[in-house]
Design a protein around this motif. Structure first.
Motif, short mmCIF file in Angstrom:
data_model
loop_
_atom_site.label_atom_id
_atom_site.label_comp_id
_atom_site.label_asym_id
_atom_site.label_seq_id
_atom_site.Cartn_x
_atom_site.Cartn_y
_atom_site.Cartn_z
N ASP A 79 -67.46 81.85 -67.61
CA ASP A 79 -68.50 81.23 -66.79
C ASP A 79 -68.23 79.75 -66.56
N ILE A 80 -67.74 79.06 -67.57
CA ILE A 80 -67.43 77.63 -67.42
C ILE A 80 -66.32 77.45 -66.39
N PHE A 81 -65.24 78.22 -66.51
CA PHE A 81 -64.14 78.11 -65.54
C PHE A 81 -64.60 78.52 -64.15
N GLU A 82 -65.43 79.54 -64.06
CA GLU A 82 -65.96 79.97 -62.76
C GLU A 82 -66.77 78.83 -62.14
N ASN A 83 -67.55 78.15 -62.96
CA ASN A 83 -68.38 77.04 -62.50
C ASN A 83 -67.54 75.90 -61.94
N TYR A 84 -66.37 75.68 -62.52
CA TYR A 84 -65.53 74.55 -62.10
C TYR A 84 -64.35 74.97 -61.22
N GLU A 132 -62.49 74.03 -78.95
CA GLU A 132 -61.80 73.05 -79.80
C GLU A 132 -60.84 72.19 -78.97
N VAL A 133 -60.18 72.78 -77.99
CA VAL A 133 -59.31 72.01 -77.10
C VAL A 133 -60.16 71.00 -76.33
N PHE A 134 -61.29 71.45 -75.79
CA PHE A 134 -62.20 70.54 -75.09
C PHE A 134 -62.60 69.39 -76.00
N ASN A 135 -63.03 69.71 -77.21
CA ASN A 135 -63.46 68.68 -78.16
C ASN A 135 -62.34 67.72 -78.51
N GLU A 158 -69.83 63.09 -66.52
CA GLU A 158 -68.65 63.04 -65.66
C GLU A 158 -67.39 63.33 -66.46
N VAL A 159 -67.33 62.81 -67.66
CA VAL A 159 -66.18 63.06 -68.53
C VAL A 159 -66.08 64.55 -68.83
N ASP A 160 -67.20 65.17 -69.22
CA ASP A 160 -67.19 66.60 -69.52
C ASP A 160 -66.72 67.40 -68.31
N GLU A 161 -67.25 67.08 -67.15
CA GLU A 161 -66.87 67.80 -65.93
C GLU A 161 -65.38 67.63 -65.65
N ALA A 162 -64.88 66.43 -65.80
CA ALA A 162 -63.45 66.18 -65.56
C ALA A 162 -62.59 66.96 -66.54
N ILE A 163 -62.99 67.00 -67.79
CA ILE A 163 -62.22 67.74 -68.80
C ILE A 163 -62.22 69.23 -68.48
N TYR A 164 -63.37 69.79 -68.12
CA TYR A 164 -63.42 71.21 -67.76
C TYR A 164 -62.55 71.50 -66.54
N LEU A 165 -62.58 70.61 -65.55
CA LEU A 165 -61.73 70.79 -64.37
C LEU A 165 -60.26 70.75 -64.75
N ILE A 166 -59.89 69.82 -65.59
CA ILE A 166 -58.49 69.69 -66.02
C ILE A 166 -58.09 70.90 -66.86
N MET A 167 -58.97 71.34 -67.74
CA MET A 167 -58.66 72.53 -68.55
C MET A 167 -58.45 73.75 -67.66
N PHE A 168 -59.28 73.90 -66.63
CA PHE A 168 -59.11 75.02 -65.71
C PHE A 168 -57.76 74.90 -65.00
N TYR A 169 -57.41 73.70 -64.59
CA TYR A 169 -56.11 73.47 -63.95
C TYR A 169 -54.97 73.88 -64.89
N VAL A 170 -55.05 73.47 -66.14
CA VAL A 170 -54.01 73.80 -67.12
C VAL A 170 -53.99 75.32 -67.37
N PHE A 171 -55.16 75.94 -67.41
CA PHE A 171 -55.25 77.40 -67.54
C PHE A 171 -54.51 78.10 -66.40
N THR A 172 -54.69 77.60 -65.18
CA THR A 172 -54.03 78.23 -64.02
C THR A 172 -52.52 78.09 -64.08
N LYS A 173 -52.04 77.11 -64.82
CA LYS A 173 -50.60 76.91 -64.99
C LYS A 173 -50.07 77.67 -66.20
N CYS A 174 -50.90 78.56 -66.74
CA CYS A 174 -50.54 79.40 -67.89
C CYS A 174 -50.20 78.58 -69.14
#
Length: 182
Positions: A79-84, A132-135, A158-174
């Protein structure tokens, strides 16, 4: 004549009296567009941390995202990744011109690998690893010496949102979560 310090506003209005008043309003709604500068700043700060990282990085092994989430039995982060996920294109545009993009991805991947080892020891789920990665990103980049003495502190949401966006980006890069095995 008597001076009265008074402010009045209508429905949903904000009024202030006095010098130097700062008003921050957060109503729990995540804006659809993220400030490019915040995402870029978090990327820069991740890349500049003193963290070690695994030096492999390739986008050739990308897999179906839903299959990967299901294989790793991810719950809340779906849901978090879907949101971002709608911010993916914007993050991609921001990172195209960022020369340390690969370093940032590698460092987050290394954070993931270390947390994955912990997860196995503690018999936790993949949401535990991602949280834990987010934290760790937030603690390392935002709560450490990079922000503490800075006058340009970013808003926590804004920091939380940016981190979730970046984590989703990294997820898409496997580089977050295990690839499904056949």
């Amino acid at each position: 004549m008597e001076w009265v310090n008074r402010a009045q506003s209508g429905d949903y209005g904000i009024s202030s009296v006095g010098d130097g008043t700062v008003i921050n309003v957060f109503n729990g709604v995540i804006p659809k567009s993220m400030k490019r500068s915040v995402v870029h700043e978090i990327c820069v700060r991740v890349a500049e941390t003193d963290l070690d990282y695994v030096d492999e990085y390739s986008i050739r092994g990308n897999v179906d995202w839903n299959e990967k989430l299901e294989f790793n039995r991810v719950g809340i982060f779906v849901d978090i990744f879907e949101n971002y996920s709608d911010g993916y294109t914007e993050v991609e545009k921001i990172l195209v011109g960022y020369p340390e993009r690969d370093v940032m991805v590698k460092k987050i991947h290394t954070m993931y690998l270390k947390q994955e080892r912990e997860r196995e020891k503690l018999d936790k789920d993949s949401d535990f690893v991602l949280e834990e990665v987010f934290n760790q990103i937030k603690e390392t980049v935002c709560l450490g010496h990079y922000f503490s003495d800075s006058e340009d502190n970013l808003i926590d949401e804004e920091v939380d949102e940016a981190i979730y966006l970046i984590m989703f980006y990294v997820f898409t890069k496997c580089k977050l979560l295990k690839k499904p095995t056949k």
